[in-house]
Design a protein around this motif. Structure first.
Motif, PDB file in Angstrom:
ATOM      1  N   LEU B   7       0.834  -1.212   0.000  1.00 24.28           N
ATOM      2  CA  LEU B   7       0.000   0.000   0.000  1.00 24.28           C
ATOM      3  C   LEU B   7       0.862   1.253   0.000  1.00 24.28           C
ATOM      4  O   LEU B   7       0.561   2.238  -0.688  1.00 24.28           O
ATOM      5  N   TYR B  11       0.476   3.993  -2.919  1.00 20.30           N
ATOM      6  CA  TYR B  11       0.026   5.347  -2.553  1.00 20.30           C
ATOM      7  C   TYR B  11       1.097   6.380  -2.922  1.00 20.30           C
ATOM      8  O   TYR B  11       0.814   7.411  -3.510  1.00 20.30           O
ATOM      9  N   PHE B 142       3.538   2.612   5.426  1.00 23.81           N
ATOM     10  CA  PHE B 142       2.137   3.028   5.393  1.00 23.81           C
ATOM     11  C   PHE B 142       1.685   3.777   6.651  1.00 23.81           C
ATOM     12  O   PHE B 142       0.578   4.275   6.699  1.00 23.81           O
ATOM     13  N   LEU B 146      -1.678   6.226   7.348  1.00 25.91           N
ATOM     14  CA  LEU B 146      -2.709   5.924   8.347  1.00 25.91           C
ATOM     15  C   LEU B 146      -2.926   7.111   9.281  1.00 25.91           C
ATOM     16  O   LEU B 146      -4.048   7.541   9.497  1.00 25.91           O
ATOM     17  N   THR B 147      -1.822   7.639   9.800  1.00 21.47           N
ATOM     18  CA  THR B 147      -1.966   8.708  10.795  1.00 21.47           C
ATOM     19  C   THR B 147      -2.355  10.049  10.178  1.00 21.47           C
ATOM     20  O   THR B 147      -2.722  10.971  10.895  1.00 21.47           O
ATOM     21  N   ASN B 148      -2.255  10.147   8.869  1.00 20.72           N
ATOM     22  CA  ASN B 148      -2.689  11.375   8.187  1.00 20.72           C
ATOM     23  C   ASN B 148      -3.821  11.055   7.207  1.00 20.72           C
ATOM     24  O   ASN B 148      -3.933  11.691   6.158  1.00 20.72           O
ATOM     25  N   SER B 149      -4.636  10.057   7.567  1.00 23.41           N
ATOM     26  CA  SER B 149      -5.619   9.547   6.602  1.00 23.41           C
ATOM     27  C   SER B 149      -6.631  10.591   6.152  1.00 23.41           C
ATOM     28  O   SER B 149      -7.157  10.512   5.055  1.00 23.41           O
ATOM     29  N   TYR B 150      -6.897  11.577   6.980  1.00 20.72           N
ATOM     30  CA  TYR B 150      -7.880  12.595   6.590  1.00 20.72           C
ATOM     31  C   TYR B 150      -7.440  13.343   5.336  1.00 20.72           C
ATOM     32  O   TYR B 150      -8.233  13.639   4.466  1.00 20.72           O
ATOM     33  N   ARG B 151      -6.132  13.626   5.226  1.00 18.62           N
ATOM     34  CA  ARG B 151      -5.657  14.439   4.102  1.00 18.62           C
ATOM     35  C   ARG B 151      -4.949  13.650   3.011  1.00 18.62           C
ATOM     36  O   ARG B 151      -4.984  14.028   1.846  1.00 18.62           O
ATOM     37  N   PHE B 154      -7.162   7.369   1.523  1.00 20.92           N
ATOM     38  CA  PHE B 154      -7.730   6.751   0.322  1.00 20.92           C
ATOM     39  C   PHE B 154      -8.292   7.786  -0.652  1.00 20.92           C
ATOM     40  O   PHE B 154      -8.113   7.693  -1.870  1.00 20.92           O
ATOM     41  N   ARG B 155      -8.967   8.783  -0.108  1.00 27.36           N
ATOM     42  CA  ARG B 155      -9.605   9.799  -0.944  1.00 27.36           C
ATOM     43  C   ARG B 155      -8.565  10.539  -1.792  1.00 27.36           C
ATOM     44  O   ARG B 155      -8.741  10.740  -2.984  1.00 27.36           O
ATOM     45  N   ARG B 167      -9.556  21.891  -6.326  1.00 27.81           N
ATOM     46  CA  ARG B 167     -10.709  22.783  -6.529  1.00 27.81           C
ATOM     47  C   ARG B 167     -10.293  24.224  -6.782  1.00 27.81           C
ATOM     48  O   ARG B 167     -11.029  24.990  -7.386  1.00 27.81           O
ATOM     49  N   LYS B 177     -14.746  33.855  -0.686  1.00 28.26           N
ATOM     50  CA  LYS B 177     -15.879  33.422   0.143  1.00 28.26           C
ATOM     51  C   LYS B 177     -17.061  34.289  -0.276  1.00 28.26           C
ATOM     52  O   LYS B 177     -16.883  35.461  -0.643  1.00 28.26           O
ATOM     53  N   THR B 181     -22.051  35.181   7.057  1.00 27.67           N
ATOM     54  CA  THR B 181     -22.647  34.314   8.079  1.00 27.67           C
ATOM     55  C   THR B 181     -22.688  35.113   9.385  1.00 27.67           C
ATOM     56  O   THR B 181     -22.438  36.324   9.370  1.00 27.67           O
ATOM     57  N   LYS B 182     -22.962  34.453  10.481  1.00 27.13           N
ATOM     58  CA  LYS B 182     -23.015  35.165  11.760  1.00 27.13           C
ATOM     59  C   LYS B 182     -21.656  35.767  12.084  1.00 27.13           C
ATOM     60  O   LYS B 182     -20.639  35.062  12.027  1.00 27.13           O
TER      61      LYS B 182
END
Lengths: 472, 281
Positions: B7, B11, B142, B146-151, B154-155, B167, B177, B181-182
């Protein structure tokens, strides 16, 4: 010490080897389990260990006195001491501030501004769980359903058994306590089923619950700026977050117990395939539901008596269940809402329908969907921080703000991104329906390895979250 | 272990070969270039500096504002650009309460974005210096994913494999922006640290590049409570410009610390007028 942490992995490995290979007698194993349980609990906050030890000693000796007493009055007195002491501690730690603040707010409405002091204390982890466990023991002894044990170590191990100490299943002494007397022999098959449960529980927690949590936390905190679809998805994601989180914990707990040769009570049986709300409550948090049934609902009269009494009993049980979860009006409302859901099937005598296995006929699936929708609606109240937020959330859903439904959120993800993962999870659940886990049966090794792989690939490791039910 | 090694290889090769999908990687990819202006800071720069308005004035610009950035992140980007021989005539650095952050480290975001390149010559020394878990990340296959999986999980792997464009365009670097907002109350700290290590590092790096940096505080809405912090900042930072109250209309804010598109245009116009039309400097 979280189940989904490296620390726990090291801990359970050591416990497993010492338990099976270094200790041969039951007594030594029990002492070791007790010490391991205290270490496990003390890892969070060792200061609260005294509460568990106090509760253990109190119920151990009171139950013996209840058993020994010949007079009913005396038995009752000992029972009341246990109830007041255990529930008193729960009240102080969990509910005192809630009642104080609520009284102040109530009096403020009529212009009286009270200045009651609140306590600056944190809630001891798992207090609601072990309190109910010890209470059930004492009540069972009082009801002559159980003979009290003379083995303090076995009893203390029963109260503090680390796999289920902080979030259940809430064990009954009739099930767990005798297992502390029996000679244990290592069963590879039993341990293997334990590992499979742990793997499946980790999948539910790390892949399903923690992935959903990223969206849920954001959507509920920023609900005022979200469109209707995002808010509906927020409620659905929470339904899967709380299920994955809590049933995942339970699976890991039961699996860990099996590694040590203990069989714990089941707590979840694919609840989102329920065909009405009564069935849902027979499949969700079973150990708590049966606790309330045995110790509150039936003593109140249960489904006996006229409809008025039955209605009262249903409301009492659901409101207490809501309040058990936390000192907040949102939980009470959630409990009340579930009572309202439950009442029609009770009035029509259909609350005992669907006690059989789950089947997926066309009509059944439709009923499952309807049950799931009303459950999700109730979850909004459970998740929201206040009733006004919950109503605001629902109001924004029914505003039908449906322009550009697919939205890119500030968390760098599209609102619909979790849907494929949830469908995948439902497919797994479907294959595991009427079974303990989907990993059992044919190709169990292959399925287990595949799930481990999925955990590594899809798991959320960077933002490790506590189990939700720890706070209860 | 075999799965982890496999993996890791898959990756890493996917992420290495793709186009830069974040600003840190973009900074790494730039080599031997010259820009008139560099803006460094947090999202208060990313959302506030309209690069197209500079370009209309024939001023080449790089907006390297990073959401959630610390001063450490600004220092990292500056270093990466400097190492790659990217030069500038002028460097603008947003300073506010972050001045007090004395931690000599990057934000999780920047750290994660560098992780796939932990074995590259450029990145290894940086991470060795700043990553507390460098050994685990470097030697356990790997582990860093794993420890930085949010960024970089897999995505990110799938997006890299598909060469999916980010984006926002980093060549532009500005992320507008929209709406308001409030506007909750924002409060600046009451005290200022006597010595900001990272600020000094940034300052020294700029000076070594032959640039005297411009420090500025970006606009806040009317609900901001100053606590005298801006004055204190002005007294300790050379070449400091206070723009905290330059956008008066609260409707030009997305929230109290971030301008919306209209506010960004208003603020950018002020900067261009001050520094390029009126040649304040």
């Amino acid at each position: 010490m979280l189940f989904n942490s490296i620390t726990f992995f090291v801990f359970i490995t050591i416990v497993f080897f010492v338990f099976w290979f270094l200790l041969k007698s039951v007594k030594k194993q029990n002492v070791f389990v007790l010490v391991a349980s205290y270490i496990f609990y003390g890892w969070w906050d060792y200061r609260f260990l005294f509460l568990i030890i106090f509760s253990t000693l109190l119920d151990f000796y009171l139950s013996k006195n209840i058993y020994k007493s010949n007079k009913n009055k005396q038995k009752k007195l000992y029972l009341w001491i246990s109830l007041i002491a255990n529930l008193g501690l729960l009240f102080v730690f969990k509910y005192y501030n809630f009642f104080t603040n609520s009284f102040q707010e109530l009096f403020a409405v009529i212009g009286v501004h009270l200045k009651l002091s609140t306590l600056n204390i944190i809630l001891p982890v798992g207090i609601s769980f072990y309190t109910f466990q010890t209470l059930s023991y004492t009540i069972d002894v009082y009801r002559d359903k159980l003979k009290p044990t003379n083995d303090l170590i076995a009893f203390a191990s029963f109260v503090t058994f680390f796999p289920q100490l902080v979030a259940g299943p809430i064990e009954r002494a009739t099930n767990l306590l005798p297992q502390f007397y029996q000679k244990r022999t290592f069963s590879f098959e039993f341990a293997k089923s334990g590992v499979q449960l742990i793997v499946w529980g980790l999948f539910k927690k790390i892949v399903i619950a923690d992935s959903c949590a990223v969206y849920v936390d954001y959507i509920f905190s920023e609900y005022e700026t979200q469109n209707s679809l995002t808010l509906v998805l927020g409620a659905i994601y929470f339904a899967f977050q709380i299920y994955g989180d809590f049933s995942g914990y339970t699976d890991i707990a039961i699996g860990t117990g099996r590694l040590l040769g203990f069989k714990l009570l089941p707590n979840f049986k694919t609840p989102y395939f329920s065909r009405n709300i009564a069935e849902f409550w027979r499949r969700w948090h079973i150990s708590l539901t049966t606790w309330f049934k045995d110790y509150i609902y039936i003593p109140l009269g249960g489904s006996r008596g006229n409809k008025g009494l039955q209605l009262r009993n249903v409301f009492v049980i659901f409101l207490i269940s809501g309040f058990w979860h936390g000192a907040n009006w949102t939980y009470l409302f959630w409990g009340g809402l579930n009572a309202i859901y439950f009442i029609p099937s009770m009035l029509l005598n259909k609350n005992r329908k669907y006690t059989d296995k789950i089947e997926f006929s066309g009509l059944s699936v439709l009923k499952m969907i309807i049950t799931f929708i009303i459950t999700c609606f109730a979850w909004i109240f459970f998740r929201a921080n206040s009733l006004s937020i919950a109503f605001g959330y629902i109001k924004r859903i029914i505003d039908f703000n449906i322009a550009n439904p697919i939205k890119y959120l500030s968390i760098d993800r599209y609102n619909v991104e979790m849907i494929p993962l949830i469908i995948l999870f439902l497919v797994f659940e479907y294959t595991g329906v009427n079974k303990e886990t989907p990993l059992l049966g044919k190709y169990s090794y292959l399925k287990t390895v595949s799930i481990v792989l999925l955990i590594m690939i899809l798991g959320v490791f960077s933002d490790q979250k506590d189990f939700i039910y720890f706070q209860f | 272990m075999l799965i982890a090694i496999l993996l890791d290889v898959v990756y890493t090769s996917a992420i290495e070969k793709t186009i830069p999908r974040n600003k840190v990687r973009y900074a790494l990819s730039l080599k031997n270039k010259h820009y008139n202006v560099l803006f460094l800071g947090s999202s208060r720069v990313e959302n506030s500096i309209v690069t197209s308005m500079f370009k209309e004035q024939n001023i080449s610009i790089l907006n390297m504002g990073l959401e959630g950035a610390t001063l450490g992140d600004n220092y990292l980007v500056l270093q990466l650009l400097n190492n790659n021989n990217v030069t500038f005539d002028q460097v603008f650095i947003q300073l506010d309460y972050l001045y007090n952050n004395n931690e000599d480290s990057f934000s999780e975001t920047s750290m994660s974005n560098l992780m796939p390149l932990i074995r590259s010559k450029q990145v290894t020394p940086i991470l060795r210096e700043f990553d507390k878990d460098f050994n685990q990340n470097y030697y356990i296959p790997f582990y860093r994913y794993l420890t930085n999986s949010y960024r970089i999980g897999f995505r990110e792997f799938v997006s890299s494999l598909l060469h999916k464009k980010p984006r926002i365009s980093f060549e532009d670097g500005f992320t507008p922006k929209f709406g308001t907002t409030k506007l909750a109350k924002e409060e600046l700290p009451k005290n200022i640290v006597s010595y900001s290590k990272v600020y000094n590092k940034i300052n020294n790096t700029c000076l070594s590049m032959g640039i005297e940096p411009v420090y500025f505080i970006a606009p806040y809405c009317s609900k901001m409570v100053d606590n005298g912090f801006v004055r204190k900042l002005d007294s300790v930072v050379d070449n400091f410009y206070d723009y905290s109250g330059v956008v008066k209309n609260d409707n030009n804010f997305y929230n109290c610390g971030h301008l919306n598109n209209n506010g960004a245009q208003e603020f950018t116009e002020v900067i261009i007028t001050d520094f390029f039309k009126n040649k304040k400097r």
